[in-house]
Write a protein that holds these residues in place. Sequence first.
Motif, short mmCIF file in Angstrom:
data_model
loop_
_atom_site.label_atom_id
_atom_site.label_comp_id
_atom_site.label_asym_id
_atom_site.label_seq_id
_atom_site.Cartn_x
_atom_site.Cartn_y
_atom_site.Cartn_z
N ALA A 101 -8.54 -10.27 -7.90
CA ALA A 101 -9.22 -9.02 -8.24
C ALA A 101 -9.01 -8.00 -7.12
O ALA A 101 -9.41 -8.25 -5.98
CB ALA A 101 -10.71 -9.26 -8.44
N GLY A 102 -8.36 -6.88 -7.44
CA GLY A 102 -8.23 -5.80 -6.49
C GLY A 102 -7.24 -6.05 -5.37
O GLY A 102 -7.39 -5.49 -4.28
N GLU A 103 -6.20 -6.86 -5.60
CA GLU A 103 -5.24 -7.17 -4.54
C GLU A 103 -4.46 -5.93 -4.11
O GLU A 103 -4.34 -5.64 -2.91
CB GLU A 103 -4.28 -8.26 -5.00
CG GLU A 103 -4.96 -9.59 -5.31
CD GLU A 103 -4.00 -10.59 -5.91
OE1 GLU A 103 -3.09 -11.04 -5.18
OE2 GLU A 103 -4.14 -10.93 -7.10
N ALA A 104 -3.91 -5.20 -5.08
CA ALA A 104 -3.14 -4.00 -4.74
C ALA A 104 -4.04 -2.94 -4.11
O ALA A 104 -3.66 -2.26 -3.15
CB ALA A 104 -2.47 -3.44 -6.00
N GLY A 149 0.81 -1.21 0.00
CA GLY A 149 0.00 0.00 0.00
C GLY A 149 0.84 1.26 0.00
O GLY A 149 0.43 2.29 -0.53
N LEU A 150 2.03 1.19 0.60
CA LEU A 150 2.92 2.34 0.61
C LEU A 150 3.56 2.58 -0.76
O LEU A 150 3.90 3.69 -1.11
CB LEU A 150 4.03 2.14 1.65
CG LEU A 150 3.61 2.21 3.12
CD1 LEU A 150 4.78 1.82 4.02
CD2 LEU A 150 3.11 3.60 3.48
N VAL A 195 -3.98 -0.92 -0.31
CA VAL A 195 -4.06 0.53 -0.08
C VAL A 195 -5.18 0.85 0.91
O VAL A 195 -5.00 1.64 1.84
CB VAL A 195 -4.29 1.27 -1.41
CG1 VAL A 195 -4.42 2.77 -1.17
CG2 VAL A 195 -3.15 1.00 -2.37
N ILE A 196 -6.35 0.24 0.71
CA ILE A 196 -7.47 0.49 1.62
C ILE A 196 -7.11 0.03 3.03
O ILE A 196 -7.39 0.74 4.02
CB ILE A 196 -8.74 -0.24 1.11
CG1 ILE A 196 -9.22 0.39 -0.20
CG2 ILE A 196 -9.85 -0.17 2.16
CD1 ILE A 196 -10.39 -0.33 -0.84
N MET A 197 -6.49 -1.13 3.16
CA MET A 197 -6.10 -1.63 4.47
C MET A 197 -5.09 -0.70 5.13
O MET A 197 -5.16 -0.43 6.34
CB MET A 197 -5.49 -3.03 4.34
CG MET A 197 -6.49 -4.10 3.96
SD MET A 197 -7.75 -4.37 5.23
CE MET A 197 -8.79 -5.56 4.41
N ILE A 199 -11.31 5.58 -0.55
CA ILE A 199 -10.66 5.36 0.75
C ILE A 199 -11.33 6.19 1.83
O ILE A 199 -11.64 5.69 2.92
CB ILE A 199 -9.16 5.71 0.64
CG1 ILE A 199 -8.46 4.77 -0.33
CG2 ILE A 199 -8.50 5.63 2.02
CD1 ILE A 199 -7.02 5.13 -0.61
N ILE A 200 -11.60 7.45 1.52
CA ILE A 200 -12.27 8.33 2.50
C ILE A 200 -13.67 7.79 2.81
O ILE A 200 -14.11 7.80 3.96
CB ILE A 200 -12.34 9.77 1.96
CG1 ILE A 200 -10.93 10.35 1.84
CG2 ILE A 200 -13.20 10.65 2.86
CD1 ILE A 200 -10.87 11.70 1.16
N GLY A 201 -14.36 7.30 1.77
CA GLY A 201 -15.70 6.77 1.98
C GLY A 201 -15.70 5.55 2.89
O GLY A 201 -16.55 5.43 3.78
#
Length: 402
Positions: free
Chosen positions: A370-373, A300-301, A377-379, A311-313
């Motif tokens: 699907a959506g691993e990266a 995520g970094l 980031v969300i985590m 992310i804000i949501g």
Amino acid sequence: MGFVDLFLVALMPVLKTLLLTAIGLILALDRINLLGPSARNSLNNLVFYVFSPCLMGAYLAETVTVQVMMDMWFMPVNILLTFIIGSILGWILVKITGAPHNLSGLVIGCCAAGNLGNLLLIVIPAICHEPNNPFGEYSVCIAEGAAYVSVSMAVGAIYIWSYVYVIMKISAEKSNRGIQPGGDGSHHSIVSIRSANLPSDGSNTQLLLSKVGPLPMLDKMKKFSTDLLVKLRTVDLQHLLAPTTIGSIIGLIIGVVPFLKHLMVGSSAPLRVGYSTAEILGGATVPCVTLIVGANLLRGLRRSGVSALIIIGVIVVRYIALPLLGIVIVRTAHHFGMVGNNPQYQFVLMLQFALPPAMTIGTISQLFEAGEAECSVIMLWTYIVSALALTLWATYFMSLVS
């Protein structure tokens, strides 16, 4: 207790979690590389197949009885409400932000499923260790807290693999059909293989709907519900009965059957060596999982492939909307006598609404490729914000029940 005292009590477990997470992140750096991709995968398999099932089984076998289950009947309902309300808010977030199809299931899953197991295993014992905690002396606090955490872990694992798994499966299969509408079989992911087994009338309906154009909101909700019911019929039993779920079932059976409990649990139990072995193996779950979390956050970094608005949501849903609704639900349940007067029980019920997303979401996203990266980031950001949000909410929840 004053606000400052409660704040310090709530801050300690969060700091411990962050320190363990930071160590995991450091161990994953290229210069050290003790938790690189291959090591992380091996450790994750150990946690998934060995440590976590042993932890679930040992905790439930020791702490759960028929009376405890009767007293805590509202907890499975409370957890189900966190999943349902979170998924509804996540679906609204997807519509507001216009999240791409391949991320819609991920966003809904992050909003629906909180970290009901590993984080509570750190937070509750750490609060009980504090001399000024509002839940009484350590022995009483930890005994009650262990029962609450074990049931929370078991129920949460079942809901994740039977509810969130289906939602993310629907999203992954829709995304896959968008990439390969012909379905020629060249894509060898789990998603495409399983989507080929779906009824042809469902696929034809979706193709027809895609040609019609945007649907009214009510029709979209009906279509989503229909898809969800279809997928519930095609849930892979292998994933529903994950090792953690099996361990929970075994531990629950041992706990509620007096003969089995006397046979395995206790200093004089004939088969106590089996329980002790499971307890030792289960003790490795929390540090290993937390180290893996820190190592996964490194991605995520390095990459930010998800919208800041999403992310804000997710942060707003998990740390503002859900906790506020949780207070209303738990206090209302207490008012009508559905929740007892035990302050620690009410605290845990409220805290279940204020937790960061479950790390199992990352496992499911890897399963469907699907959506691993984006999940990393969300985590990353949700767990960073949890340091302040979880501390403040835990402080406020303790002030409400004490």
